[in-house]
Scaffold this motif. Structure first.
Motif, PDB file in Angstrom:
ATOM      1  N   SER A 239       3.948   0.392   2.488  1.00 13.64           N
ATOM      2  CA  SER A 239       3.868  -0.539   3.602  1.00 13.64           C
ATOM      3  C   SER A 239       3.380  -1.882   3.111  1.00 13.64           C
ATOM      4  CB  SER A 239       2.921   0.006   4.677  1.00 13.64           C
ATOM      5  OG  SER A 239       2.932  -0.829   5.820  1.00 13.64           O
ATOM      6  N   GLY A 240       3.993  -2.947   3.633  1.00 13.30           N
ATOM      7  CA  GLY A 240       3.583  -4.286   3.243  1.00 13.30           C
ATOM      8  C   GLY A 240       4.562  -5.322   3.752  1.00 13.30           C
ATOM      9  N   PRO A 241       4.369  -6.596   3.397  1.00 13.64           N
ATOM     10  CA  PRO A 241       5.231  -7.680   3.877  1.00 13.64           C
ATOM     11  C   PRO A 241       6.559  -7.711   3.137  1.00 13.64           C
ATOM     12  CG  PRO A 241       3.589  -8.554   2.387  1.00 13.64           C
ATOM     13  CD  PRO A 241       3.270  -7.093   2.558  1.00 13.64           C
ATOM     14  N   THR A 242       7.650  -7.964   3.861  1.00 11.55           N
ATOM     15  CA  THR A 242       8.945  -8.037   3.217  1.00 11.55           C
ATOM     16  C   THR A 242       9.136  -9.354   2.483  1.00 11.55           C
ATOM     17  OG1 THR A 242       9.919  -8.838   5.278  1.00 11.55           O
ATOM     18  CG2 THR A 242      10.034  -6.480   4.857  1.00 11.55           C
ATOM     19  N   GLN A 243       8.336 -10.360   2.806  1.00  6.45           N
ATOM     20  CA  GLN A 243       8.366 -11.630   2.099  1.00  6.45           C
ATOM     21  C   GLN A 243       6.937 -12.115   1.920  1.00  6.45           C
ATOM     22  OE1 GLN A 243      10.808 -14.441   4.178  1.00  6.45           O
ATOM     23  NE2 GLN A 243      12.608 -13.131   4.181  1.00  6.45           N
TER      24      GLN A 243
ATOM     25  N   THR B  86       0.835  -1.196   0.000  1.00  7.44           N
ATOM     26  CA  THR B  86       0.000   0.000   0.000  1.00  7.44           C
ATOM     27  C   THR B  86       0.873   1.250   0.000  1.00  7.44           C
ATOM     28  OG1 THR B  86      -1.678  -1.171   1.302  1.00  7.44           O
ATOM     29  CG2 THR B  86      -1.840   1.226   1.210  1.00  7.44           C
ATOM     30  N   ALA B  87       0.603   2.168  -0.911  1.00  9.34           N
ATOM     31  CA  ALA B  87       1.287   3.463  -0.908  1.00  9.34           C
ATOM     32  C   ALA B  87       0.741   4.302   0.232  1.00  9.34           C
ATOM     33  CB  ALA B  87       1.070   4.176  -2.238  1.00  9.34           C
TER      34      ALA B  87
ATOM     35  N   GLN C 150      12.496   3.586   8.135  1.00  5.76           N
ATOM     36  CA  GLN C 150      11.792   2.305   8.087  1.00  5.76           C
ATOM     37  C   GLN C 150      11.544   1.821   9.501  1.00  5.76           C
ATOM     38  OE1 GLN C 150      13.257  -1.923   6.687  1.00  5.76           O
ATOM     39  NE2 GLN C 150      12.396  -0.892   4.879  1.00  5.76           N
ATOM     40  N   THR C 151      10.385   1.198   9.724  1.00  5.23           N
ATOM     41  CA  THR C 151      10.047   0.700  11.047  1.00  5.23           C
ATOM     42  C   THR C 151       9.864  -0.805  11.027  1.00  5.23           C
ATOM     43  OG1 THR C 151       8.517   0.920  12.917  1.00  5.23           O
ATOM     44  CG2 THR C 151       7.565   1.018  10.727  1.00  5.23           C
ATOM     45  N   TYR C 152      10.262  -1.434  12.126  1.00  7.88           N
ATOM     46  CA  TYR C 152      10.081  -2.869  12.320  1.00  7.88           C
ATOM     47  C   TYR C 152       9.355  -3.074  13.641  1.00  7.88           C
ATOM     48  CZ  TYR C 152      11.314  -7.493  14.116  1.00  7.88           C
ATOM     49  OH  TYR C 152      11.250  -8.741  14.677  1.00  7.88           O
TER      50      TYR C 152
ATOM     51  N   ASP D 188       6.132 -10.200   8.802  1.00  8.48           N
ATOM     52  CA  ASP D 188       7.053  -9.077   8.919  1.00  8.48           C
ATOM     53  C   ASP D 188       6.602  -7.940   8.002  1.00  8.48           C
ATOM     54  OD1 ASP D 188       9.147  -7.381   9.277  1.00  8.48           O
ATOM     55  OD2 ASP D 188      10.617  -8.590   8.190  1.00  8.48           O
ATOM     56  N   VAL D 189       5.645  -7.155   8.482  1.00  7.96           N
ATOM     57  CA  VAL D 189       5.128  -6.023   7.723  1.00  7.96           C
ATOM     58  C   VAL D 189       5.916  -4.775   8.118  1.00  7.96           C
ATOM     59  CG1 VAL D 189       3.139  -4.543   7.303  1.00  7.96           C
ATOM     60  CG2 VAL D 189       2.841  -7.022   7.483  1.00  7.96           C
ATOM     61  N   ARG D 190       6.449  -4.092   7.140  1.00  7.05           N
ATOM     62  CA  ARG D 190       7.234  -2.896   7.418  1.00  7.05           C
ATOM     63  C   ARG D 190       6.676  -1.705   6.663  1.00  7.05           C
ATOM     64  NH1 ARG D 190      13.523  -4.115   8.658  1.00  7.05           N
ATOM     65  NH2 ARG D 190      13.270  -6.187   9.537  1.00  7.05           N
ATOM     66  N   SER D 191       6.857  -0.541   7.270  1.00  9.62           N
ATOM     67  CA  SER D 191       6.529   0.719   6.616  1.00  9.62           C
ATOM     68  C   SER D 191       7.838   1.459   6.343  1.00  9.62           C
ATOM     69  CB  SER D 191       5.637   1.583   7.510  1.00  9.62           C
ATOM     70  OG  SER D 191       4.406   0.939   7.755  1.00  9.62           O
ATOM     71  N   THR D 192       7.989   1.952   5.132  1.00  6.94           N
ATOM     72  CA  THR D 192       9.175   2.707   4.754  1.00  6.94           C
ATOM     73  C   THR D 192       8.742   4.040   4.173  1.00  6.94           C
ATOM     74  OG1 THR D 192      10.258   0.613   4.171  1.00  6.94           O
ATOM     75  CG2 THR D 192      11.331   2.641   3.455  1.00  6.94           C
TER      76      THR D 192
END
Length: 229
Positions: free
Chosen positions: A171-175, A160-161, A197-199, A180-184
């Motif tokens: 924002s979305g899953p790294t795999q 999602t933008a 970026q947040t984890y 593991d959803v991250r927002s950058t």
């Protein structure tokens, strides 16, 4: 030198409850300001930032009362894991060489503790301030990132933008199929550019994950203020 650019027109805002929003394809919400917890405490002093213009844990704590602290670890940046399409693959290549590949070497890490148990990790945030003149940086790295998001979210509903107060991001899953959803996020800083970026830590409750997403807005606002100072 890059020209400053306006944020995307019509991109999705991110709410404090972004994690819940992402579970629904096409979910959109406005982004409120970060909300401080009801109870705040004195903020312990933190070391000065290694890089001028970088927000400190002490400044974040003063902004929202949360348990921010310098991290003893180095944040590992994860780039999006997109579904493949010809347009996405081309944009992803340009974004990698022109922008993403330069982020890790400049990353600074701040941790967020759970409010009731500050020693327990709720989230980590990586922040990088990168110079325009570094070798290999695209003429407009943020345009390369924006183009990647535009091309790749068109064919990948898992991502999602997002946009907030001058910041663009995704924002979305790294795999695929990962939790593991991250927002950058990224923004222009004149002769530099910024990536955040947040984890969200494993094992947190749903309420703690939601708080971590709300806390990210504090980071973005405070980082913008630090750059303005």
């Amino acid at each position: 030198m890059r020209m400053r650019r306006a944020g995307w027109a019509g991109v999705l805002g991110v709410a404090a409850g972004l994690a819940g929003c992402l579970a629904l394809t096409g979910c959109a919400a406005d982004a409120p300001s970060g909300t401080a917890p009801a109870a705040t405490k004195a903020c312990p002093p933190s070391p000065a930032a290694d890089v001028a213009g970088l927000v400190t844990p002490e400044q974040l704590c003063a902004a929202d009362g949360r348990a921010w602290r310098p991290s003893t670890y180095t944040f590992i940046v994860n780039t999006p894991e997109w579904a493949s399409s010809a347009e996405c693959d081309a944009a992803r290549r340009d974004a990698w060489w022109g922008a993403w590949s330069h982020v890790q070497e400049d990353i600074q890490t701040i941790d967020l503790g759970v409010s009731a148990e500050p020693d327990r990790l709720e989230a980590s945030v990586g922040i990088a301030l990168i110079g325009d003149d570094e070798d290999g940086v695209a003429a407009d790295p943020l345009a390369a990132l924006d183009a990647e998001v535009a091309a790749c979210t068109a064919s990948d509903p898992a991502w999602t933008a997002v946009s907030h107060a001058g910041w663009n991001g995704v924002s979305g899953p790294t795999q695929p199929d990962a939790d593991d959803v991250r927002s950058t996020w990224w923004t222009d800083a004149g002769d530099r550019w910024v990536v955040v970026q947040t984890y969200v830590a494993n094992g947190v409750t749903a309420a703690e994950a939601e708080d971590a997403q709300a806390a990210l807005l504090t980071v973005l606002d405070a980082q913008s203020a630090a750059l303005a100072d």
